[in-house]
Design an enzyme around this catalytic site. Structure first.
Site, PDB file in Angstrom:
ATOM      1  N   THR A  68     -11.443  38.626  38.015  1.00 42.29           N
ATOM      2  CA  THR A  68     -12.694  37.951  37.732  1.00 42.29           C
ATOM      3  C   THR A  68     -13.843  38.124  38.711  1.00 42.29           C
ATOM      4  O   THR A  68     -14.759  38.891  38.502  1.00 42.29           O
ATOM      5  CB  THR A  68     -12.417  36.452  37.584  1.00 42.29           C
ATOM      6  OG1 THR A  68     -11.315  36.316  36.733  1.00 42.29           O
ATOM      7  CG2 THR A  68     -13.587  35.739  37.010  1.00 42.29           C
ATOM      8  N   LYS A 121     -20.175  39.982  40.289  1.00 38.51           N
ATOM      9  CA  LYS A 121     -19.745  40.105  38.903  1.00 38.51           C
ATOM     10  C   LYS A 121     -18.990  38.849  38.543  1.00 38.51           C
ATOM     11  O   LYS A 121     -18.473  38.156  39.424  1.00 38.51           O
ATOM     12  CB  LYS A 121     -18.863  41.325  38.686  1.00 38.51           C
ATOM     13  CG  LYS A 121     -17.470  41.167  39.258  1.00 38.51           C
ATOM     14  CD  LYS A 121     -16.484  42.126  38.643  1.00 38.51           C
ATOM     15  CE  LYS A 121     -16.373  41.928  37.171  1.00 38.51           C
ATOM     16  NZ  LYS A 121     -15.219  41.068  36.787  1.00 38.51           N
ATOM     17  N   ASN A 156     -10.752  35.769  23.883  1.00 35.58           N
ATOM     18  CA  ASN A 156      -9.489  35.783  24.608  1.00 35.58           C
ATOM     19  C   ASN A 156      -8.263  35.867  23.709  1.00 35.58           C
ATOM     20  O   ASN A 156      -7.163  36.053  24.194  1.00 35.58           O
ATOM     21  CB  ASN A 156      -9.399  34.559  25.515  1.00 35.58           C
ATOM     22  CG  ASN A 156     -10.288  34.738  26.722  1.00 35.58           C
ATOM     23  OD1 ASN A 156     -10.091  35.641  27.507  1.00 35.58           O
ATOM     24  ND2 ASN A 156     -11.306  33.894  26.837  1.00 35.58           N
ATOM     25  N   THR A 206     -17.500  44.261  34.615  1.00 38.34           N
ATOM     26  CA  THR A 206     -16.539  44.683  33.601  1.00 38.34           C
ATOM     27  C   THR A 206     -17.091  44.282  32.245  1.00 38.34           C
ATOM     28  O   THR A 206     -17.672  45.109  31.548  1.00 38.34           O
ATOM     29  CB  THR A 206     -15.156  44.038  33.842  1.00 38.34           C
ATOM     30  OG1 THR A 206     -15.313  42.636  34.062  1.00 38.34           O
ATOM     31  CG2 THR A 206     -14.495  44.661  35.056  1.00 38.34           C
ATOM     32  N   GLU A 224     -17.549  33.369  29.506  1.00 34.30           N
ATOM     33  CA  GLU A 224     -17.164  33.901  28.205  1.00 34.30           C
ATOM     34  C   GLU A 224     -17.519  32.955  27.076  1.00 34.30           C
ATOM     35  O   GLU A 224     -17.082  31.805  27.057  1.00 34.30           O
ATOM     36  CB  GLU A 224     -15.663  34.148  28.185  1.00 34.30           C
ATOM     37  CG  GLU A 224     -15.276  35.314  29.055  1.00 34.30           C
ATOM     38  CD  GLU A 224     -13.791  35.493  29.080  1.00 34.30           C
ATOM     39  OE1 GLU A 224     -13.373  36.630  29.217  1.00 34.30           O
ATOM     40  OE2 GLU A 224     -13.066  34.513  28.958  1.00 34.30           O
ATOM     41  N   THR A 236      -3.073  45.014  19.848  1.00 36.66           N
ATOM     42  CA  THR A 236      -1.874  44.964  19.047  1.00 36.66           C
ATOM     43  C   THR A 236      -2.148  45.710  17.771  1.00 36.66           C
ATOM     44  O   THR A 236      -3.183  45.818  17.208  1.00 36.66           O
ATOM     45  CB  THR A 236      -1.306  43.560  18.743  1.00 36.66           C
ATOM     46  OG1 THR A 236      -2.166  42.835  18.082  1.00 36.66           O
ATOM     47  CG2 THR A 236      -0.656  43.018  19.938  1.00 36.66           C
TER      48      THR A 236
END
Lengths: 445, 445
Positions: free
Chosen positions: A191, A180, A440, A154, A277, A445
């Site tokens: 995840t 992954k 994160n 992803t 990340e 929005t």
């Protein structure tokens, strides 16, 4: 000690496997999103799945299937939609996907295992799935490992793949794996997925035991942020196509097979931790002197999961105090007078008390160890939530050539001894950087 | 329901207590660093301490003392050095500190409880301690609560204090408390200290039980970063000076006292969560429908401790998926079909599936709820590791007037139901911001 060697070919390196990965239109980005692993014959299948109470439909589906019959011919994996929190429609979509693949490949749908990754709460785009499955089966080949590895990611920065080979009774036996990782850049991304193929001849019960133990020493020993996903799945096939003597009990060859399986899982797990990340480095924490392996692994995982420790590593601060504090709260009894902490070759603490060490040199060690990693701050996300590397101020789609650089041995090593026991254990993680928060927080929005 | 009211005076609000806080020269910054709480008579003493295997000398000292005799006349607390990982010299320094205070105040050293906070691995500056203790005793007064509260902080943004009053048999009974929080800005800072005074007449065993239960519903339900400190201590004194009827069993008055004690602890605990490193808001997670309270508290604490969820709150993203995922991995069994999640008044998820909600309105709710907090990015640290608020680009020492603004009801509320059980539980935390990483990475070298 290890009498095996690395080979190319990933999950199609073992005999009797084909794989494919295609662009089926499931991801909004248009990147590859549908992957397939096929075994020419019925393969023994073992699985380890998320312990979460909130599970994707594919996880429950695989669990039920493997409980009834520990074998499979195919693993179908989609990226884009996680098929978690999708209710009865999600369950029906899982069943239909397995049925479609069974029809296209000419096998019972009960021989198809499923995995999904992507946005939680979204139904799989079934139209894309329906038109994609025949193309996917047609594309399957014995060189398809990389295509499959690319179609399950992803927001991972790199694809993750490995294959090892050894010999049993003078015949080659191979294990391959892809996975992954911990890219949860798009909120709600699910995840960890890992798929392992093997051509050894092994009994189902033994294969499952080996996989569970290997998972405990690999995937269960990595942490990026302590968040367990709804979709975590590790599936391992063994199709017997090596035609080596059957392994039905824990003899010397079984131990070798398990050690090789563990090595494959650890390679993949470390690749995930390194690709955490916002990570700027891989951290390995080795714990020794515990009463048993489980206790050692617990201490190692607690240290590598400490937000304070991870922040210190990001700042390249040789902060023994945070390591000691994390070890102390791991839930494993030990005498603090026995605590000993090393950072690489630097002895930071002995007999539970800090030593005078060269802080600047220790900090430089940490900087140097992390220097071959993709620089922090160079990752961004476009409006389709694809991952981009930022090069000279320009956003460019992720460049595969960066992968090799990314996979060098740039591990920051922490060694901790908590006593005189024989238990040892290792855990892997990554540092906590601004980019973790950025990645994160800045969905919007 | 609560038939008590808030009063001023902090830990000196209950009868028969004095307190002091002075600058003894223990902190490099020269700020107040030595605090004292005195009871005019022997007080019942209860304590709850860190569960870490790596503990400060003062923690072991208090544990041993309270095990032998659950009473005390004084609590001496220094800031600057944590007296953890300091070996036998640290233990001797703890003993000497208690002895010096006993001599200065004319009580046995066994009546002195100790607490320390500051840098791990550093010995207490005993010269400063020796000259400071007589001054400290001389400064003790029945209006000394604020001075004591100021002298126990390290890198907290605000001091934390509360006092409540009720009546038993028409006579006033009071509980006061101060604490210091989760400022771990300087690496190796040791975290949570809380001191509670009470003038009720209560038996030692009951007082300890009440305190342990109150801690489970307050301090044990907050998390800033999941890191348990080496020095965490909660000590509560009850000196009987209210001269109300003795409480020796769990009758109605005992329940009222425990409820009031719990309210004091929850107020202090929430103040710590709100003042978490880099925090821009307080998060309250209420869980209902669990089989029992413990299960509910566990789910609440897991959600509020999720790094992914905390990052989402920082980004004001109404991310139900991360809440569901965190609930699922809490180790508490439930049916995902029963999962229901609310953000304030917004219903985000019902029957385990997401609902259509107004994402922009929900995000605005989160922004609004956090708007009265000291703005993110306005905190920095000078070379002495003192905390500064940055105002119009200028660093200014922390301004107390900001405190009231900081303590408004600006809580982001998450309500989660996991079934039909009667168990409820609440946990508090804060968001994960760039500043958390900055604060913890940029110590250097």
């Amino acid at each position: 000690m290890a009498d095996w060697h690395e080979i190319s070919g990933g999950i199609t390196a073992p005999k009797g496997y084909r794989a494919a990965g295609i662009k089926a239109g499931l991801k909004p980005s248009g990147l590859p999103d549908l992957a397939l692993i096929l075994s020419d014959v019925d393969a023994i299948a073992a699985g380890v799945f998320t312990t979460s109470q909130v599970r994707a439909a594919c996880v429950d589906y695989c669990r039920q299937l493997l409980q009834a019959k520990p074998s499979a011919r195919a693993i179908l994996c989609n990226a884009g939609q996680a098929n978690a929190a999708t209710g009865s429609q999600g369950w029906l979509n899982a069943l239909e996907s397995a049925m479609l693949l069974g029809q296209a490949f000419g096998i019972p749908s009960e021989s198809v295992l499923l995995a999904s990754t992507g946005v939680i709460g979204q139904q799989i785009k079934m139209e894309a799935m329906r038109s994609g499955i025949p193309q996917l089966v047609a594309a399957a080949s014995d060189t398809g490992s990389d295509a499959a590895a690319s179609a399950i990611v992803t927001t991972d920065l790199v694809t993750k793949s490995i294959a090892l080979e050894t010999t049993f009774s003078d015949r080659p036996v191979r294990i391959g794996g892809i996975c992954k990782g911990s890219g949860m850049i798009h909120p709600n991304m699910a995840t960890l997925l890992a798929f392992v193929t093997c051509d050894a001849v092994v009994s189902p019960a033994l294969w499952q035991q080996m996989l569970s133990r290997a998972a405990d020493k690999s995937f269960n020993q990595i942490t990026v942020d302590g968040d367990t996903s709804t979709n975590d799945s590790l599936i391992a096939l063994a199709n017997g196509q090596s035609r080596t003597p059957a392994i039905t009990e824990m003899n010397a060859e079984a131990e070798k097979l398990e050690a090789m399986l563990t090595a494959v899982c650890q390679h993949l797990a470390k690749a995930i931790a390194r690709d955490g990340e916002g990570a700027t480095c891989l951290i390995e924490v080795q714990v020794s002197g515990a009463t048993d392996e489980k206790a050692a692994r617990q201490v190692a995982k607690t240290i590598v999961g400490s937000a304070l420790f991870k922040s210190a590593v990001f700042g390249r601060d040789p902060n023994w105090g945070r390591i000691a504090a994390a070890a102390g709260r791991a839930g494993v009894p030990f005498e603090q007078e026995n605590l000993r902490i090393m950072l690489g070759d630097f002895l930071l603490m002995e007999n539970g008390q800090p030593l005078a060490f060269d802080r600047v040199a220790a900090s430089n060690y940490m900087k140097q160890k992390a220097s071959s990693v993709v620089p922090q701050g160079k990752v961004s996300v476009n409006s389709s939530n694809d991952l981009l590397l930022v090069d000279d101020g320009e956003s460019v789609p992720f460049e595969r050539s960066a992968a090799s650089r990314y996979l060098k041995d740039d591990t920051i090593l922490i060694s901790v001894s908590i006593g005189n026991g024989s238990g040892t254990g290792t855990a892997w993680g990554c540092d906590l950087s601004y980019d973790y928060v950025k990645i994160n927080a800045e969905y919007t929005t």
